[in-house]
Design a protein around this motif. Structure first.
Motif, mmCIF file in Angstrom:
data_model
loop_
_atom_site.group_PDB
_atom_site.id
_atom_site.type_symbol
_atom_site.label_atom_id
_atom_site.label_comp_id
_atom_site.label_asym_id
_atom_site.label_seq_id
_atom_site.Cartn_x
_atom_site.Cartn_y
_atom_site.Cartn_z
ATOM 1 N N LYS A 96 -4.468 5.191 -6.417
ATOM 2 C CA LYS A 96 -4.554 5.195 -7.873
ATOM 3 C C LYS A 96 -4.128 6.535 -8.451
ATOM 4 C CE LYS A 96 -8.253 1.751 -8.315
ATOM 5 N NZ LYS A 96 -9.662 1.529 -8.718
ATOM 6 N N GLY A 153 0.796 -1.214 0.000
ATOM 7 C CA GLY A 153 0.000 0.000 0.000
ATOM 8 C C GLY A 153 0.829 1.264 0.000
ATOM 9 N N THR A 165 -6.160 5.755 0.787
ATOM 10 C CA THR A 165 -7.285 4.932 0.380
ATOM 11 C C THR A 165 -6.982 4.336 -0.991
ATOM 12 O OG1 THR A 165 -8.424 6.745 -0.742
ATOM 13 C CG2 THR A 165 -8.850 6.468 1.625
ATOM 14 N N GLU A 166 -7.821 3.430 -1.435
ATOM 15 C CA GLU A 166 -7.603 2.821 -2.747
ATOM 16 C C GLU A 166 -7.662 3.862 -3.857
ATOM 17 O OE1 GLU A 166 -9.588 -0.647 -5.612
ATOM 18 O OE2 GLU A 166 -10.130 -0.515 -3.489
#
Length: 263
Positions: free
Chosen positions: A251, A227, A246-247
């Protein structure tokens, strides 16, 4: 970029296959086999060149090339300078590595660099084409996918990237990013670096000119798997972990850090 014909140097000029220009953003080419003329369209600015000739037309202006273009093994080979002029690119020569850089950012990146959102600007700065003018230091053997990217507080025009024991310093110059300094660290030996407070290991080798940026830094630590974490490093080198991305943030690569506004 790769081509189907090897570049070569003749009379001090680097010649490359003309079709390599197709990899440059905003450029198209057309070949007339009868007249042996190639037309390069750079965002509606046209340039023409006849194979075997030393003259060319670039955007309506007649220019004399450093050496004549030639037909070689069925490919039109042209001086690299013509590629630069016809495509609106910048050309740089790295003598130690014998590497030529042809740089031209996309229109989208140029628009992003003007954004009021610093995370967008940082992303565009990181995405600009890069050039190197000296020998780059090679790091430890390994397949680590961990990278740390550092930006001075509220800035995007310069940044550092660390992979294992190598840290590189980049700065925006014109419409490209240039590597100005590269250093090898001893990861087993801690040391204070007053001019670069985020570095807490001893510098054992370096190339280029070491910058002096005694400021607060923001860092993004990327690891696959593992992560993305982020935080700050103050002028004394104290590191503060602010959290894990966060995801969606991961990104984006670079995202806004509210605490940065409070520093």
């Amino acid at each position: 970029m790769s081509g189907d014909a090897e570049p070569y140097i003749e009379n001090g000029s680097t010649l490359v296959a003309l079709n390599m220009i197709k990899s440059i953003p905003g450029v198209t080419i057309n070949w007339d086999n009868t007249s042996k003329m190639v037309t390069v369209d750079n965002n509606e600015t046209k340039s023409t060149l006849v194979a075997g000739k030393k003259e060319a037309m670039v955007g309506g202006t007649k220019v004399t090339l450093s050496t004549s273009s030639v037909m070689k093994n069925g490919r039109v080979m042209v001086p690299l300078r013509f590629i630069a002029n016809a495509s609106g690119s910048q050309v740089y020569w790295n003598a130690p590595d014998r590497t030529v850089y042809v740089v031209k950012p996309t229109e989208d990146i140029l628009k992003e660099i003007q954004s009021s959102d610093i995370s967008v600007v940082r992303h565009s700065a990181y995405s600009l084409p890069r050039i190197v003018k000296f020998n780059v230091l090679s790091g430890e053997e390994g397949d680590s996918m961990a990278y740390i990217r550092y930006f001075p507080k509220k800035q995007s025009s310069e940044f550092f990237e660390q992979h294992m024991d190598i840290v590189n310093y980049y700065r925006i110059i014109d419409t490209h990013v240039e590597l100005l300094w590269s250093a090898r660290l001893n990861l087993q030996q801690e040391a204070k670096n007053a001019s670069l407070p985020f570095l807490n290991n001893k510098i054992i080798e370096q190339s280029g000119k070491m910058p002096m940026i005694p400021k607060v830094f923001i860092y993004y630590n990327y690891s696959v798997p593992g992560g993305t974490t982020f935080g700050t490093i103050d002028k004394t080198g104290k590191k503060t972990l602010l959290g894990e991305a966060t995801e969606d943030q991961a990104k984006q690569m670079f995202f806004s850090i509210p605490e940065e506004e409070q520093l």
